[in-house]
Motif scaffolding. Structure first.
Motif, PDB file in Angstrom:
ATOM      1  N   LEU A  75      71.771  67.961 -50.594  1.00 31.79           N
ATOM      2  CA  LEU A  75      72.901  67.602 -49.726  1.00 31.79           C
ATOM      3  C   LEU A  75      72.932  68.512 -48.499  1.00 31.79           C
ATOM      4  O   LEU A  75      73.101  68.029 -47.368  1.00 31.79           O
ATOM      5  CB  LEU A  75      74.212  67.705 -50.507  1.00 31.79           C
ATOM      6  N   ALA A  76      72.752  69.806 -48.710  1.00 34.08           N
ATOM      7  CA  ALA A  76      72.769  70.758 -47.600  1.00 34.08           C
ATOM      8  C   ALA A  76      71.604  70.509 -46.636  1.00 34.08           C
ATOM      9  O   ALA A  76      71.770  70.601 -45.421  1.00 34.08           O
ATOM     10  CB  ALA A  76      72.720  72.188 -48.136  1.00 34.08           C
ATOM     11  N   MET A  77      70.435  70.198 -47.182  1.00 33.85           N
ATOM     12  CA  MET A  77      69.276  69.930 -46.317  1.00 33.85           C
ATOM     13  C   MET A  77      69.484  68.665 -45.482  1.00 33.85           C
ATOM     14  O   MET A  77      69.155  68.644 -44.288  1.00 33.85           O
ATOM     15  CB  MET A  77      68.008  69.805 -47.152  1.00 33.85           C
ATOM     16  N   ILE A  78      70.021  67.621 -46.082  1.00 35.79           N
ATOM     17  CA  ILE A  78      70.272  66.385 -45.342  1.00 35.79           C
ATOM     18  C   ILE A  78      71.321  66.614 -44.265  1.00 35.79           C
ATOM     19  O   ILE A  78      71.181  66.151 -43.125  1.00 35.79           O
ATOM     20  CB  ILE A  78      70.685  65.254 -46.306  1.00 35.79           C
ATOM     21  N   TRP A  79      72.392  67.355 -44.601  1.00 35.21           N
ATOM     22  CA  TRP A  79      73.438  67.643 -43.624  1.00 35.21           C
ATOM     23  C   TRP A  79      72.884  68.468 -42.464  1.00 35.21           C
ATOM     24  O   TRP A  79      73.138  68.158 -41.293  1.00 35.21           O
ATOM     25  CB  TRP A  79      74.596  68.390 -44.297  1.00 35.21           C
ATOM     26  N   THR A  80      72.106  69.507 -42.778  1.00 37.61           N
ATOM     27  CA  THR A  80      71.521  70.357 -41.746  1.00 37.61           C
ATOM     28  C   THR A  80      70.580  69.554 -40.845  1.00 37.61           C
ATOM     29  O   THR A  80      70.599  69.705 -39.621  1.00 37.61           O
ATOM     30  CB  THR A  80      70.766  71.532 -42.384  1.00 37.61           C
ATOM     31  N   GLY A  81      69.787  68.685 -41.448  1.00 37.07           N
ATOM     32  CA  GLY A  81      68.886  67.836 -40.663  1.00 37.07           C
ATOM     33  C   GLY A  81      69.630  66.913 -39.720  1.00 37.07           C
ATOM     34  O   GLY A  81      69.231  66.719 -38.570  1.00 37.07           O
ATOM     35  N   SER A  82      70.740  66.350 -40.195  1.00 36.01           N
ATOM     36  CA  SER A  82      71.502  65.443 -39.335  1.00 36.01           C
ATOM     37  C   SER A  82      72.184  66.199 -38.196  1.00 36.01           C
ATOM     38  O   SER A  82      72.252  65.708 -37.067  1.00 36.01           O
ATOM     39  CB  SER A  82      72.521  64.650 -40.151  1.00 36.01           C
ATOM     40  N   VAL A  83      72.678  67.393 -38.473  1.00 33.09           N
ATOM     41  CA  VAL A  83      73.292  68.201 -37.418  1.00 33.09           C
ATOM     42  C   VAL A  83      72.251  68.603 -36.376  1.00 33.09           C
ATOM     43  O   VAL A  83      72.503  68.541 -35.166  1.00 33.09           O
ATOM     44  CB  VAL A  83      73.995  69.442 -38.016  1.00 33.09           C
ATOM     45  N   LEU A  84      71.061  68.992 -36.821  1.00 34.50           N
ATOM     46  CA  LEU A  84      69.998  69.346 -35.878  1.00 34.50           C
ATOM     47  C   LEU A  84      69.555  68.147 -35.041  1.00 34.50           C
ATOM     48  O   LEU A  84      69.306  68.285 -33.838  1.00 34.50           O
ATOM     49  CB  LEU A  84      68.804  69.937 -36.629  1.00 34.50           C
ATOM     50  N   ALA A  85      69.477  66.982 -35.664  1.00 38.36           N
ATOM     51  CA  ALA A  85      69.095  65.777 -34.925  1.00 38.36           C
ATOM     52  C   ALA A  85      70.150  65.445 -33.865  1.00 38.36           C
ATOM     53  O   ALA A  85      69.811  65.082 -32.728  1.00 38.36           O
ATOM     54  CB  ALA A  85      68.919  64.607 -35.880  1.00 38.36           C
ATOM     55  N   LEU A  86      71.420  65.585 -34.224  1.00 39.13           N
ATOM     56  CA  LEU A  86      72.487  65.343 -33.255  1.00 39.13           C
ATOM     57  C   LEU A  86      72.409  66.343 -32.107  1.00 39.13           C
ATOM     58  O   LEU A  86      72.600  65.977 -30.943  1.00 39.13           O
ATOM     59  CB  LEU A  86      73.842  65.429 -33.949  1.00 39.13           C
ATOM     60  N   PHE A  87      72.109  67.601 -32.412  1.00 41.09           N
ATOM     61  CA  PHE A  87      71.973  68.621 -31.378  1.00 41.09           C
ATOM     62  C   PHE A  87      70.834  68.287 -30.416  1.00 41.09           C
ATOM     63  O   PHE A  87      70.968  68.424 -29.200  1.00 41.09           O
ATOM     64  CB  PHE A  87      71.739  69.993 -32.014  1.00 41.09           C
ATOM     65  N   VAL A  88      69.710  67.838 -30.955  1.00 36.60           N
ATOM     66  CA  VAL A  88      68.554  67.492 -30.118  1.00 36.60           C
ATOM     67  C   VAL A  88      68.896  66.324 -29.197  1.00 36.60           C
ATOM     68  O   VAL A  88      68.622  66.364 -27.988  1.00 36.60           O
ATOM     69  CB  VAL A  88      67.319  67.177 -30.991  1.00 36.60           C
ATOM     70  N   VAL A  89      69.522  65.292 -29.738  1.00 38.03           N
ATOM     71  CA  VAL A  89      69.883  64.128 -28.931  1.00 38.03           C
ATOM     72  C   VAL A  89      70.890  64.516 -27.845  1.00 38.03           C
ATOM     73  O   VAL A  89      70.749  64.128 -26.682  1.00 38.03           O
ATOM     74  CB  VAL A  89      70.435  62.992 -29.823  1.00 38.03           C
ATOM     75  N   ALA A  90      71.899  65.306 -28.208  1.00 38.31           N
ATOM     76  CA  ALA A  90      72.894  65.729 -27.224  1.00 38.31           C
ATOM     77  C   ALA A  90      72.269  66.603 -26.136  1.00 38.31           C
ATOM     78  O   ALA A  90      72.615  66.472 -24.959  1.00 38.31           O
ATOM     79  CB  ALA A  90      74.028  66.472 -27.927  1.00 38.31           C
ATOM     80  N   SER A  91      71.351  67.470 -26.529  1.00 36.11           N
ATOM     81  CA  SER A  91      70.688  68.331 -25.540  1.00 36.11           C
ATOM     82  C   SER A  91      69.835  67.515 -24.581  1.00 36.11           C
ATOM     83  O   SER A  91      69.816  67.780 -23.373  1.00 36.11           O
ATOM     84  CB  SER A  91      69.825  69.371 -26.247  1.00 36.11           C
ATOM     85  N   LEU A  92      69.127  66.522 -25.111  1.00 36.90           N
ATOM     86  CA  LEU A  92      68.316  65.664 -24.242  1.00 36.90           C
ATOM     87  C   LEU A  92      69.197  64.874 -23.276  1.00 36.90           C
ATOM     88  O   LEU A  92      68.873  64.747 -22.091  1.00 36.90           O
ATOM     89  CB  LEU A  92      67.465  64.707 -25.081  1.00 36.90           C
ATOM     90  N   MET A  93      70.311  64.359 -23.773  1.00 39.05           N
ATOM     91  CA  MET A  93      71.218  63.617 -22.890  1.00 39.05           C
ATOM     92  C   MET A  93      71.767  64.527 -21.797  1.00 39.05           C
ATOM     93  O   MET A  93      71.853  64.130 -20.635  1.00 39.05           O
ATOM     94  CB  MET A  93      72.368  63.011 -23.701  1.00 39.05           C
ATOM     95  N   ARG A  94      72.117  65.759 -22.169  1.00 36.62           N
ATOM     96  CA  ARG A  94      72.640  66.699 -21.177  1.00 36.62           C
ATOM     97  C   ARG A  94      71.580  67.049 -20.137  1.00 36.62           C
ATOM     98  O   ARG A  94      71.867  67.142 -18.943  1.00 36.62           O
ATOM     99  CB  ARG A  94      73.124  67.953 -21.891  1.00 36.62           C
ATOM    100  N   MET A  95      70.332  67.221 -20.603  1.00 32.11           N
ATOM    101  CA  MET A  95      69.242  67.542 -19.693  1.00 32.11           C
ATOM    102  C   MET A  95      69.016  66.399 -18.702  1.00 32.11           C
ATOM    103  O   MET A  95      68.871  66.623 -17.498  1.00 32.11           O
ATOM    104  CB  MET A  95      67.972  67.815 -20.488  1.00 32.11           C
ATOM    105  N   PHE A  96      69.003  65.149 -19.195  1.00 30.72           N
ATOM    106  CA  PHE A  96      68.808  64.007 -18.309  1.00 30.72           C
ATOM    107  C   PHE A  96      69.977  63.839 -17.342  1.00 30.72           C
ATOM    108  O   PHE A  96      69.778  63.478 -16.184  1.00 30.72           O
ATOM    109  CB  PHE A  96      68.601  62.733 -19.114  1.00 30.72           C
TER     110      PHE A  96
END
Length: 55
Positions: free
Chosen positions: A25-46
């Motif tokens: 559960l912790a690994m899945i949650w951490t993975g989803s938070v990291l994926a959201l961070f990556v997507v948000a960072s890319l959107m901010r960069m663009f």
């Protein structure tokens, strides 16, 4: 149905230790938070590259 788990599969999964199930559960949650961070960072960069900024 071939994709549906059987009752034996469910019982086997319930026999696993609590720490192992919580670890997944912790690994899945951490993975989803990291994926959201990556997507948000890319959107901010663009957006910054297009001249949009928050200040």
């Amino acid at each position: 149905m071939p994709g549906k788990p059987s009752l034996d599969d469910i019982k086997q999964a319930e026999k696993k230790p609590l720490w192992q199930r919580l670890g997944w559960l912790a690994m899945i949650w951490t993975g989803s938070v990291l994926a959201l961070f990556v997507v948000a960072s890319l959107m901010r960069m663009f957006m910054n590259a297009a001249g949009l900024s928050t200040h």
